[in-house]
Scaffold this active site. Structure first.
Site, short mmCIF file in Angstrom:
data_model
loop_
_atom_site.label_atom_id
_atom_site.label_comp_id
_atom_site.label_asym_id
_atom_site.label_seq_id
_atom_site.Cartn_x
_atom_site.Cartn_y
_atom_site.Cartn_z
N LYS A 31 0.84 -1.20 0.00
CA LYS A 31 0.00 0.00 0.00
C LYS A 31 0.88 1.25 0.00
O LYS A 31 1.75 1.41 0.84
CB LYS A 31 -0.90 0.04 1.23
CG LYS A 31 -1.76 1.30 1.30
CD LYS A 31 -2.82 1.20 2.39
CE LYS A 31 -2.35 1.80 3.70
NZ LYS A 31 -2.55 3.25 3.78
N LYS A 60 -7.69 7.84 -1.46
CA LYS A 60 -9.06 8.17 -1.01
C LYS A 60 -9.65 9.33 -1.81
O LYS A 60 -9.94 10.41 -1.28
CB LYS A 60 -9.07 8.50 0.49
CG LYS A 60 -8.58 7.33 1.36
CD LYS A 60 -8.74 7.64 2.84
CE LYS A 60 -8.34 6.47 3.72
NZ LYS A 60 -6.90 6.14 3.71
N THR A 118 -12.56 5.62 10.08
CA THR A 118 -12.64 5.09 11.45
C THR A 118 -12.23 6.13 12.49
O THR A 118 -12.39 5.92 13.69
CB THR A 118 -11.77 3.83 11.60
OG1 THR A 118 -10.50 4.11 11.04
CG2 THR A 118 -12.38 2.65 10.92
O1 C5P Z 1 0.62 0.31 11.21
P1 C5P Z 1 -0.77 -0.17 10.95
O2 C5P Z 1 -0.87 -1.67 10.75
O3 C5P Z 1 -1.75 0.34 11.95
O4 C5P Z 1 -1.12 0.47 9.53
C1 C5P Z 1 -2.35 0.36 8.94
C2 C5P Z 1 -2.41 1.15 7.67
O5 C5P Z 1 -3.76 1.25 7.26
C3 C5P Z 1 -1.91 2.58 7.78
O6 C5P Z 1 -1.34 2.93 6.51
C4 C5P Z 1 -3.15 3.38 8.05
O7 C5P Z 1 -3.06 4.71 7.59
C5 C5P Z 1 -4.18 2.61 7.25
N1 C5P Z 1 -5.56 2.74 7.73
C6 C5P Z 1 -5.93 2.47 9.03
N2 C5P Z 1 -7.24 2.57 9.43
C7 C5P Z 1 -8.15 2.92 8.55
C8 C5P Z 1 -7.80 3.17 7.23
C9 C5P Z 1 -6.48 3.06 6.85
O8 C5P Z 1 -5.10 2.13 9.85
N3 C5P Z 1 -9.40 2.97 8.94
#
Ligand code: C5P
Length: 230
Positions: A31, A60, A118
């Site tokens: 990602k 997004k 979220t």
């Molecule tokens: O480090 P972590 O596993 O929390 O990263 C999750 C990824 O998903 C990050 O890039 C974060 O910005 C993204 N994300 C999230 N929650 C969301 C949407 C996207 O953590 N609701």
């Protein structure tokens, strides 16, 4: 079968390339979010693709239909495999994104829609003039997105089972907030283990820090992949 996507939450193309190299054959999907894209420009997509990996471009998109249509076409030219739009851009915008993606034929990027961020709570919905409860708002936006041609949505692992029931077997359900059992949850509040997310119907698990910050990122990614198969 569900897939692991590693979030390249770093601020330069060199760091991104180093992560991809280090994880090697263990991870094939990455990602790229706003931070990295803004820092490096679209070149980072080519560099990750050049390492033989698939790319989820998480920008997004939320704008008028014509702008989103043209931006999705630009993303398609970059060769991205999966991209995000906001459901709240409305039916015409979602349809424009889906049609722009479909114009790439067999190389079409998949379009998934964010329902409610979220980071928003019920009070934020009220401030936005939305009176219904959050789960109803998420369900309404999810149905709107898939009905207008998006292939799926981004949702929390806590919502994924309900979204699978609502949107049917074909919808892509992309879930961040995944943490191996016993791991530090950081700032994520609504988490699930990889096994639970897959059991509930997630098709793509987005994981960042549990892999990027691990002493051995490759072993961490392998453990998550193994848990997904449980
Ligand atoms: O480090 P972590 O596993 O929390 O990263 C999750 C990824 O998903 C990050 O890039 C974060 O910005 C993204 N994300 C999230 N929650 C969301 C949407 C996207 O953590 N609701």
């Amino acid at each position: 079968m569900a897939e692991l996507i590693v979030a390249l939450d770093v601020s330069s193309a060199c760091e991104a390339e180093a992560v991809v190299k280090r994880l090697g054959a263990t991870v094939s999907f990455y990602k790229i979010g706003l931070e990295l894209f803004a820092a490096t420009g679209p070149e980072v997509v080519a560099r990750v693709k050049g390492q033989g990996k698939r790319v989820f471009l998480d920008l997004k998109l939320h704008d008028i239909p014509r702008t989103v249509e043209r931006t999705v076409k630009s993303c398609g030219v970059l060769g991205v495999d999966l991209l995000t739009i906001h459901s709240s851009g409305g039916r015409a915008m979602i349809r424009a994104a889906a049609e722009a993606a479909a114009s790439f034929g067999s190389a079409a990027p998949c379009v998934v829609a964010v329902t409610c961020l979220t980071s928003l709570d019920q009070q934020d919905l009220t401030d936005l003039g939305i009176g219904r409860p959050m789960p109803e708002q998420v369900a309404a936006l999810g149905s709107l997105a898939v009905g207008a041609g998006a292939q799926g949505i981004v949702c929390s692992p806590q919502e994924v089972a309900a979204m699978r029931r609502l949107l049917g077997p074909a919808a892509l359900l992309v879930t961040p907030g995944v943490r191996p059992a016993g791991a530090d949850v950081g700032d994520q509040k609504r988490v699930a283990t990889p096994a639970q997310a897959v059991r509930d119907g997630s098709t793509h698990l987005v994981v960042g820090r549990p892999i990027l910050d691990a002493v051995d990122p490759c072993a961490a990614a392998q453990a998550i992949t193994a848990d997904m198969l449980r």
